[in-house]
Design an enzyme around this catalytic site. Structure first.
Site, PDB file in Angstrom:
ATOM      1  N   PRO A 251      33.270  70.646  13.549  1.00 12.24           N
ATOM      2  CA  PRO A 251      32.173  71.392  14.191  1.00 12.24           C
ATOM      3  C   PRO A 251      31.285  70.484  15.020  1.00 12.24           C
ATOM      4  O   PRO A 251      31.023  69.343  14.655  1.00 12.24           O
ATOM      5  CB  PRO A 251      31.403  71.979  12.991  1.00 12.24           C
ATOM      6  CG  PRO A 251      32.357  71.948  11.853  1.00 12.24           C
ATOM      7  CD  PRO A 251      33.261  70.775  12.084  1.00 12.24           C
ATOM      8  N   GLY A 252      30.830  71.002  16.145  1.00  8.77           N
ATOM      9  CA  GLY A 252      29.867  70.286  16.967  1.00  8.77           C
ATOM     10  C   GLY A 252      30.446  69.242  17.890  1.00  8.77           C
ATOM     11  O   GLY A 252      29.700  68.460  18.489  1.00  8.77           O
ATOM     12  N   LYS A 255      34.093  71.815  21.517  1.00  9.73           N
ATOM     13  CA  LYS A 255      35.253  72.647  21.857  1.00  9.73           C
ATOM     14  C   LYS A 255      34.844  73.806  22.764  1.00  9.73           C
ATOM     15  O   LYS A 255      35.487  74.058  23.793  1.00  9.73           O
ATOM     16  CB  LYS A 255      35.892  73.186  20.577  1.00  9.73           C
ATOM     17  CG  LYS A 255      36.400  72.094  19.636  1.00  9.73           C
ATOM     18  CD  LYS A 255      37.079  72.649  18.418  1.00  9.73           C
ATOM     19  CE  LYS A 255      36.124  73.375  17.510  1.00  9.73           C
ATOM     20  NZ  LYS A 255      35.092  72.486  16.928  1.00  9.73           N
ATOM     21  N   GLU A 473      17.912  51.154  -5.803  1.00  6.27           N
ATOM     22  CA  GLU A 473      18.174  50.925  -4.381  1.00  6.27           C
ATOM     23  C   GLU A 473      18.341  49.436  -4.071  1.00  6.27           C
ATOM     24  O   GLU A 473      19.137  49.070  -3.202  1.00  6.27           O
ATOM     25  CB  GLU A 473      17.034  51.508  -3.540  1.00  6.27           C
ATOM     26  CG  GLU A 473      16.880  53.028  -3.636  1.00  6.27           C
ATOM     27  CD  GLU A 473      18.124  53.770  -3.191  1.00  6.27           C
ATOM     28  OE1 GLU A 473      18.890  53.222  -2.362  1.00  6.27           O
ATOM     29  OE2 GLU A 473      18.359  54.901  -3.661  1.00  6.27           O
ATOM     30  N   HIS A 476      21.975  48.488  -4.683  1.00  6.51           N
ATOM     31  CA  HIS A 476      22.844  48.796  -3.543  1.00  6.51           C
ATOM     32  C   HIS A 476      22.704  47.733  -2.452  1.00  6.51           C
ATOM     33  O   HIS A 476      23.704  47.233  -1.918  1.00  6.51           O
ATOM     34  CB  HIS A 476      22.465  50.170  -2.952  1.00  6.51           C
ATOM     35  CG  HIS A 476      22.865  51.334  -3.790  1.00  6.51           C
ATOM     36  ND1 HIS A 476      24.150  51.540  -4.232  1.00  6.51           N
ATOM     37  CD2 HIS A 476      22.131  52.385  -4.253  1.00  6.51           C
ATOM     38  CE1 HIS A 476      24.200  52.663  -4.933  1.00  6.51           C
ATOM     39  NE2 HIS A 476      22.981  53.189  -4.970  1.00  6.51           N
TER      40      HIS A 476
END
Length: 678
Positions: A251-252, A255, A473, A476
């Protein structure tokens, strides 16, 4: 101006030529119908011309019959009332008949009326009242039935009129909703095609210059335009012009935009329709609309027919049988297949269709001779994103320092629609901050908002929760900085966004293929948050749910799809076509399923153990990073470099691009507000 307006709204005023508008053909016929209906009701309700006075049987008996003033007595059977007609010479004896000029009776009567209980009872009473009158002067009652047209209308005609009116109104509204060539107000046109027709006079302003990126797809559709403009060039060697092309992609990705560009460039009639427009509540309407669409297309050839979201009617048949019932979607698909085979290749009609679910389309629809070409419209790469940014930045008032190439590097994995949203959101953010130009920071904030969601500064989070989030965090960020194939970090924040309580932004390298070592490093980095919680607090939380989901899917894909497990071997159990003929859900035995589960667990456990090992080896750096994150709530790649040193791996060019990202300065007032909210 006011007088003219009032004059135009008054149907009884005179027109330009002095003629009364009542005589004009433009006068609304509904006024005439309304006046007739009002007159009809008034005549029946007021009974003008027949207005006998109300009286009683005692008055008639003791005065009128006794004095022999009565000429006739008429009994109305259906109304159970009696009308009394007086002799003309006796009218002067009854002055109450002349009290009002409007109520003045005619000489012929009836003059008085009164109700009765039953006809037999009244006949006996009349006979008794005339017992002393001679047979010559005795009055014999007349019997009649009075027709009441108003009652008949209300009782019989009105219900049928209401039913017909409601039926006409409902189907008129349905026909109006059908649009297209069906036309409004005609229920028999419900089977007509609802396609919008764009021809040479429609002024379609989109062409191939407005389609950025998509070089290969644009080249394919440009050739389709050439087929229509110069068919002899391709047919003189014996070749046949393709009947259709299927645009496939996420999508997006553009097309529908490509199809509009084809319409703008080809300069031929362009029929645009959605797949859902074929299917209605009526049986057979979808097939009828397909027939009508191709009939119109043949009449206006050469032309292009575009069917958007064709998966609405092109879904593979037989997957979900409806217990033998009539399936309108399958009937529509069968008619579409028949029509695509039914017209000649040189008729000048080319079918374009778009879908983001090509895996569920019916095989018969995809075969050569129907959709001869499948054009894959993928997510744009770095250069294509730069071109798309250049298109969407044209109408914006920008800071001269804005570089489309830089913005393209900040939006990996974005589609064309996402990039358009970034540009629009950045303009809104700049306007909210009362700026005259859109700056680089506005674009970065727009990207953060689209990726992570709206920033929630006033969300109440306890001190312990905030500390857990910070160490999570930081875990990570630490592992992604230290592992070779992990994506380089851009920034980390513990300010809640959307549903996330913290977030980390990375700038991944765009790869065409991914190795096993790269996937293992990414898995290890993803598990860094859960590992940091366990090592720091000796307990774990639900904050790693999204990380675990991502890692599990990645490990399953490595084992069962990519063949990256030694025990499973080079086997892939994934059907990329989505049209497997097998009726069972898993193309492997229960023993293999158990082996896959074991291998997935081994991969995840190894990555988790590795994540804890990396954090233990860099425990002090991880602690400093978490404390800095607690203090400032947002940290950047420079902060990691100050703690862990320069990153040993990765592309120097990519690292330099990350350093060019401006850092948003958090004011002390904002930080104080956030601390109070926490």
């Amino acid at each position: 101006m006011t007088e003219n307006k009032d004059q135009n709204n008054n149907p009884f005023s005179k027109g330009k030529n002095g003629n009364n508008l009542l005589k004009s053909p433009k006068f609304n016929a509904y006024w005439i119908y309304g006046l007739i209906a009002v007159a009809f009701i008034a005549l029946n309700l007021l009974n003008i011309g027949q207005n006998p006075k109300e009286t009683s049987w005692q008055t008639v008996k003791n005065k009128m019959i006794k004095n022999q003033d009565v000429e006739r007595i008429v009994v109305v059977r259906n109304l159970l009332e009696v009308n009394v007609y007086l002799k003309s010479e006796s009218l002067d004896k009854y002055p109450d008949l002349f009290e009002s000029s409007f109520d003045s009776p005619s000489k012929s009567g009836p003059h008085y009326t009164f109700p009765i209980g039953s006809i037999e009872q009244f006949a006996n009473q009349l006979e008794s009242a005339q017992s002393n009158i001679s047979d010559l002067n005795r009055i014999e009652p007349e019997y009649t039935t009075q027709q009441n047209y108003f009652s008949d209308f209300l009782g019989w005609i009105l219900p049928f009129a209401l039913i017909i009116g409601i039926w006409f109104y409902v189907f008129r509204r349905m026909s109006k909703g059908s649009g297209g060539s069906g036309g409004a107000g005609n229920i028999f046109n419900v089977g007509k095609s609802k396609a919008k027709v764009f021809d040479k006079e429609s002024n379609i302003n989109i062409n191939f210059k407005d389609v950025a990126g998509l070089a290969e797809a644009k080249e394919e559709v440009e050739e389709i335009v050439e087929f229509l403009k110069h068919p002899q060039r391709y047919t003189k060697l014996g070749g046949k012009i393709p009947k259709g092309a299927l645009l496939v992609g996420p999508p997006g990705t553009g097309k529908t935009l490509l199809a509009k560009a084809v319409a703008g460039e080809a300069n031929v009639p362009f029929f645009s329709m959605s797949g859902s427009d074929f299917v209605e509540m009526f049986v057979g309407v979808g097939a009828s609309r397909v027939r009508d669409l191709f009939k119109q297309a043949k009449e206006k050839s050469p032309c292009i027919v575009f069917i958007d979201e064709i998966d609405a009617i092109g879904r593979a048949r037989g997957k979900n049988p409806n217990m033998g019932s009539n399936d309108e979607r399958e009937n529509t698909l069968n008619q579409l297949l028949t029509e695509m085979d039914g017209f000649d290749t040189n008729s000048g009609v080319i079918i374009l269709a778009a879908t983001n679910r090509a895996d569920i389309l019916d095989r018969a629809l995809m075969r050569a001779g129907r959709f001869d070409r499948q054009i894959h419209v993928e997510l744009p790469d770095l250069n294509e994103r730069r071109e798309i940014f250049e298109v969407h930045l044209r109408p914006l008032k920008l800071d001269p320092k804005i570089d489309p190439a830089f913005l393209a590097k900040q939006t990996p994995g974005f589609s064309g629609a996402d990039i358009a949203n970034v540009c629009n959101e950045s303009a809104l953010i700049a306007a909210r901050r009362k700026k005259d130009l859109i700056e680089k920071q506005d674009f970065l904030d727009a990207i953060d908002r689209i990726v992570g969601g709206l920033e929630k500064k006033n969300k109440i989070i306890s001190v312990d929760e905030k500390k857990t989030i910070a160490f999570h965090e930081a875990g990570h960020a630490t592992i992604s900085w230290l592992l070779e194939y992990a994506h380089p970090l851009v920034k980390v924040t513990i300010v809640p966004r959307g549903k996330a309580l913290g977030a980390a932004w990375y700038l991944p390298e765009e790869r065409s293929i991914t190795t096993k070592e790269q996937m293992l490093d990414e898995m290890c980095s993803t598990l860094g948050g859960r590992a940091a919680e366990e090592l720091t607090f000796e307990k774990i939380s639900t904050g790693a749910q999204n990380d675990l989901e991502k890692v599990t899917k990645q490990a399953i894909a490595m084992v069962s799809i990519f063949g990256m497990s030694d025990k499973i071997g080079n086997v892939s159990y994934y059907d990329s076509t989505g049209q497997s003929d097998y009726s069972f859900s898993k193309p492997y035995s229960e023993k293999t399923a158990e082996l896959i589960d074991k291998e997935v667990k081994i991969l995840i456990d190894a990555s988790y153990k590795r994540a804890k090992q990396v954090l233990l080896e860099n425990k002090e750096g991880h602690r400093k990073l978490a404390e800095l994150l607690l203090e400032r709530e947002v940290i950047f790649s420079e902060d990691l470099e100050a703690i862990f040193g320069k990153r040993k791996f990765g592309s120097p060019k990519l690292e330099e691009e990350i350093k060019q990202i401006p850092k948003k300065e958090e004011s002390k007032e904002e930080n104080d507000t956030e601390s109070k909210a926490v």
